[in-house]
Design an enzyme around this catalytic site. Structure first.
Site, PDB file in Angstrom:
ATOM      1  N   HIS A 125    -113.172   3.553  -8.804  1.00 46.01           N
ATOM      2  CA  HIS A 125    -114.128   4.001  -9.534  1.00 46.01           C
ATOM      3  C   HIS A 125    -114.104   4.497 -10.856  1.00 46.01           C
ATOM      4  CE1 HIS A 125    -115.725   3.348  -5.699  1.00 46.01           C
ATOM      5  NE2 HIS A 125    -115.487   4.762  -4.978  1.00 46.01           N
ATOM      6  N   ASP A 175    -119.425  -0.625  -3.936  1.00 41.82           N
ATOM      7  CA  ASP A 175    -119.231   0.511  -3.412  1.00 41.82           C
ATOM      8  C   ASP A 175    -120.176   0.760  -2.251  1.00 41.82           C
ATOM      9  OD1 ASP A 175    -118.275   3.175  -3.088  1.00 41.82           O
ATOM     10  OD2 ASP A 175    -119.519   4.226  -4.708  1.00 41.82           O
ATOM     11  N   HIS A 235    -114.635  -3.360  -3.143  1.00 46.31           N
ATOM     12  CA  HIS A 235    -114.883  -1.878  -2.855  1.00 46.31           C
ATOM     13  C   HIS A 235    -116.032  -1.841  -2.068  1.00 46.31           C
ATOM     14  CE1 HIS A 235    -113.332   2.419  -3.082  1.00 46.31           C
ATOM     15  NE2 HIS A 235    -114.616   2.460  -2.634  1.00 46.31           N
ATOM     16  N   THR A 239    -113.393   8.563   4.857  1.00 49.21           N
ATOM     17  CA  THR A 239    -113.230   9.880   5.583  1.00 49.21           C
ATOM     18  C   THR A 239    -113.858  10.129   6.746  1.00 49.21           C
ATOM     19  OG1 THR A 239    -114.397  10.779   3.743  1.00 49.21           O
ATOM     20  CG2 THR A 239    -112.254  10.434   3.433  1.00 49.21           C
TER      21      THR A 239
END
Length: 315
Positions: A201, A268, A51, A97
């Site tokens: 997550h 992340d 990720h 996003t």
């Protein structure tokens, strides 16, 4: 006073437009740690960062006009250099996003990274089969749904079902990004999905409730279904204690013990929207032996599980 020529006026318009674009790209969240430590822990061959994101650069891949946040540029060269430093040979880029449904930066990354990387898309409910096929050919193998209010409108059940039906012929997985109690609210939607599902997550469960909390219990029950995985990423986001994130590491460790074949790990990077504890990625890697306590569980979490889940070529 001499009046401006047509060329001068045009140049002024161009400068104004450039200034406006520059202003619109001013970051609203901090950048990642620019100098991650060299981790002491060395991942096994074929280790996968399951990720991460790539942002921009804005001048080449502009951010979406209606984005919920503006990051610092975090282009592919930075990510690949980080992976070399941390010891990761494979990875999964997740559409953010801030780029909306324009996957140009993601596709560009996959084109240059080769078959060692896969992608996860963001799609509107009216996406066409041609677009899904294009992304599939580029290396995308999943679609993500964000249910967090700060990332925009919550997807409707009808919209989720429409997209899941459209990607089903391609065998894509479904990534669900929920926060804490929202995990309980979406249980019915998640269990109705007839595809592989991954919870991002750690479901952002409330770390203060510990392993006896309702959210954590629901997460374990989902893993017991055999079609749901969980990403042990974003532990810095969950933590209330701060570095070295012992409270959230304890939750991740409990999940590895409970379902070692259903866990994935990710950095992340570049950690968008972090407001308290910007992590050092080298230090995050050094937490891996605390999360997965033996060599076999680390092999599963970093190599075997992502190979199966993301359809990566065998190492």
């Amino acid at each position: 006073m001499t009046s401006a020529t047509s060329a001068e006026r045009q140049l002024g318009v161009q400068h104004s437009a450039q200034a406006g674009a520059q202003q619109s790209a001013q970051p609203t969240c901090p950048p990642p740690d620019p100098d991650p430590t060299q981790p002491r822990y060395v991942p096994p061959p074929g280790a996968c960062d399951s990720h991460f994101h790539v942002f921009g650069p804005h001048a080449v891949f502009p951010y979406a006009a209606k984005r919920p946040f503006t990051p610092h540029d975090a282009p592919k060269a930075m990510l690949l250099a980080l992976h070399r430093r941390l010891g990761f040979e494979r990875g999964v880029i997740v559409q953010s996003t801030c780029h909306g449904t324009d996957h140009a930066a993601l596709v560009d990354f996959l084109a240059g990274a080769g078959d060692r990387y896969r992608g996860v898309a963001l799609l509107d409910a009216d996406v066409g089969a041609d677009e899904i096929a294009r992304l599939h050919a580029a290396g995308v193998r999943g679609v993500r749904f964000n249910f967090l209010p700060h990332l925009g409108n919550r997807p409707s059940p009808e919209g989720v079902r429409a997209v899941v039906e459209r990607v089903a012929p391609f065998g894509w997985h479904v990534a669900v990004h929920v926060g804490g109690k929202e995990l309980l609210d979406t249980l019915g939607l998640i269990t109705a999905i007839r595809a592989k599902v991954v919870i991002d997550h750690v479901g952002r469960v409330d770390v203060t409730e510990g392993v006896t909390g309702f959210g954590f219990g629901a997460l374990k029950k989902l893993l017991d279904r055999g079609t749901v995985w969980v990403k042990l990423s974003g532990l810095d986001r969950l933590s209330r204690a701060g570095p070295p994130f012992a409270d959230s590491v304890a939750l991740a460790r409990a999940l590895v013990r409970h379902a070692p074949t259903r866990v994935l790990w990710g950095t992340d990077w570049p950690h968008p929207n972090i407001s308290r504890f910007m992590p050092n990625d080298g230090e995050l890697v050094d937490l891996i032996p605390q999360i997965a306590e033996d060599e076999r569980s680390r092999q599963l979490m970093l190599v075997d599980n992502p190979t199966e889940f993301f359809e990566l070529p065998p190492t």
